[in-house]
Design an enzyme around this catalytic site. Structure first.
Site, short mmCIF file in Angstrom:
data_model
loop_
_atom_site.label_atom_id
_atom_site.label_comp_id
_atom_site.label_asym_id
_atom_site.label_seq_id
_atom_site.Cartn_x
_atom_site.Cartn_y
_atom_site.Cartn_z
N GLN A 255 0.83 -1.21 0.00
CA GLN A 255 0.00 0.00 0.00
C GLN A 255 0.86 1.25 0.00
O GLN A 255 0.58 2.22 -0.70
CB GLN A 255 -0.91 0.00 1.22
CG GLN A 255 -1.89 1.14 1.26
CD GLN A 255 -2.83 1.09 0.07
OE1 GLN A 255 -3.48 0.09 -0.17
NE2 GLN A 255 -2.88 2.15 -0.70
N GLU A 322 -10.28 1.64 3.55
CA GLU A 322 -10.54 1.30 2.15
C GLU A 322 -10.31 -0.20 1.95
O GLU A 322 -11.15 -0.91 1.40
CB GLU A 322 -9.62 2.11 1.24
CG GLU A 322 -9.75 1.76 -0.23
CD GLU A 322 -8.66 2.40 -1.08
OE1 GLU A 322 -8.83 2.43 -2.31
OE2 GLU A 322 -7.65 2.86 -0.52
N HIS A 323 -9.15 -0.67 2.36
CA HIS A 323 -8.80 -2.10 2.31
C HIS A 323 -8.59 -2.60 3.74
O HIS A 323 -7.90 -1.95 4.52
CB HIS A 323 -7.51 -2.35 1.53
CG HIS A 323 -7.50 -1.77 0.15
ND1 HIS A 323 -6.93 -0.54 -0.14
CD2 HIS A 323 -7.97 -2.27 -1.03
CE1 HIS A 323 -7.06 -0.31 -1.45
NE2 HIS A 323 -7.68 -1.33 -1.99
N ASP A 356 -6.65 -5.98 -6.01
CA ASP A 356 -6.18 -4.91 -6.89
C ASP A 356 -6.11 -5.38 -8.34
O ASP A 356 -6.23 -4.56 -9.25
CB ASP A 356 -4.80 -4.44 -6.45
CG ASP A 356 -4.86 -3.43 -5.31
OD1 ASP A 356 -5.98 -2.99 -4.98
OD2 ASP A 356 -3.81 -3.09 -4.76
#
Length: 428
Positions: A255, A322-323, A356
């Site tokens: 990330q 978000e993740h 992703d």
């Protein structure tokens, strides 16, 4: 990374803050660019391409010849990976198709919904430090499945005046209608208002820098819909003593390499794991080509030690990442208690990278805590649901008097009359 041990609840708001993204101070500059593109069309887009992307273009329309040339430059291995990812994304999103059912709410009154694809959509694919061909698939594949008739894509060209070959190949594979070499605010404005070359679209999708974010916010005030509010990308790993520190560190770094304003967080119940992850992050960082970017992102990142799993879940749902990667012994039970997150990855073998690229879920997700109110992009993002109703004489007699009473009490006599004239006609 910052080590934080056993924070009190009144400290949570401060320690969970994201890197500041204040687009308000950009609005004047961004609005000036938008207004010029709206007024001058293609000429303004070409001017701004020269100014911002440092490339002189005669036209910013990508030709069939350029797409064919790009296809030859993409390796066989990457083509195979793109096809596999497309298939999985297609499979997952096709399962989301809406099936409207006709419902008789009362005898003689039938209501239903129909899903219709948004006719014209615009996709923005950033250039910058990495060619995000995966985002092309994440946006264009569901758009095609939804039945969008025109799928327009804008992406900034490199100094050679071309879009990255993998982006063009992915666009062709996913069914994009038209591709343009345009980036930044000028691309958003072109899709929002249309130019001589770019058709006006009804909804704009895709990530971007703070200028793109500001442009999307401004054009969405009156003129076009957008996918969701966006900010820097982020991940949280929720882990206990059973987690593999090598895996956790790799996830945090995956990330961090996105951008200097990304954020990576570990929430753990294990002090031993916290320290091991700290070491692993430093060790693995040294091997990364994008370590300068990742290092800056890690300055915004934290390794937080909490008392127990219950508190870990509470702080996670406040953060609304978000993740979210869950690496705990009982990760399935933990998953049931997650209420605020964009996309969740369960178990030691489910890295964020899978979502992703190729697992099938969408990676266009709400950031900056918006996961408390927004969903990620899905098939629904590209459709509208239109409601229908049909009322028979039996139905009008059943609900007509109630409508008359309600309309009269709201002092909307014309509403009441629209029912009264029908009831009178039925009673003759």
């Amino acid at each position: 990374m910052i080590l934080i041990n056993y924070p009190d609840r009144d400290q949570w708001a401060e320690i969970l803050q994201r890197p500041a993204l204040d687009t308000a101070n950009l609005f004047d500059t961004v609005q000036t660019i938008i207004d010029r593109v709206r007024k001058e069309g293609d000429k303004a887009v070409l001017t701004y391409e020269s100014m911002f992307d440092k490339v002189e273009l005669d036209t910013f329309i990508v030709s069939e010849e350029e797409i064919a040339e790009a296809e030859k430059l993409v390796s066989v291995e990457l083509k195979a990976a793109i096809y596999l990812a497309k298939k999985n994304i297609e499979t997952f999103h096709a399962a989301q198709r809406f099936e409207g059912k006709k419902v008789e709410t009362i005898a003689g009154v039938t209501c239903w919904q129909k899903a219709v694809g948004i006719e014209k959509v615009g996709l923005y694919i950033p250039g910058g430090t990495a060619p995000l061909f995966s985002t092309v698939l994440m946006l264009a594949v569901p758009a095609k499945l939804a039945g969008c008739k025109e799928i327009v894509l804008c992406s900034p060209p490199g100094r050679d005046g071309k879009i990255h070959p993998a982006v063009l190949f992915a666009a062709r594979v996913a069914g994009v209608s038209k591709i343009y070499k345009a980036g930044g605010v000028q691309a958003i404005a072109a899709m929002a208002y249309g130019t001589e070359s770019v058709p006006k679209v009804y909804k704009i999708f895709g990530p971007g820098n703070q200028y793109v974010t500001a442009a999307k916010q401004l054009v969405s005030l009156r003129d076009v819909a957008i996918d969701m509010p966006a900010g820097p990308s982020e991940v949280e790993v929720l882990a206990d003593e059973t987690a593999n520190p090598v895996f956790v560190a790799a996830d945090l770094l995956s990330q961090a390499e996105h951008g200097v304003d990304s954020q990576a967080m570990l929430i753990t119940t294990s002090e031993k794991l916290q320290k091991e992850v700290m070491y692993e992050v430093e060790r693995q960082l040294g091997y990364l080509p994008r370590r300068d970017i990742a290092s800056k992102a890690l300055a915004n990142s934290k390794l937080i030690l909490v008392k127990n799993i219950k508190e870990a879940l509470e702080i996670t749902n406040v953060y609304a990442p978000e993740h979210l990667i869950v690496q705990t012994k009982d990760y399935q039970a933990i998953a049931e208690q997650v209420v605020n997150a964009g996309s969740v990855f369960l178990g030691p073998l489910s890295p964020e990278s899978a979502g992703d690229y190729a697992s099938g879920t969408n990676h266009t997700l709400p950031t900056n805590g918006y996961a408390k109110a927004y969903s990620g992009v899905s098939l629904d993002s590209f459709i509208r649901k239109i409601t229908f109703q049909e009322i028979t004489p039996e139905g009008m007699r059943a609900i007509g008097p109630a409508i008359e009473v309600m309309a009269a009490n709201e002092q909307l006599d014309a509403h009441k009359n629209a029912v009264t004239v029908r009831l009178d006609a039925l009673n003759k």
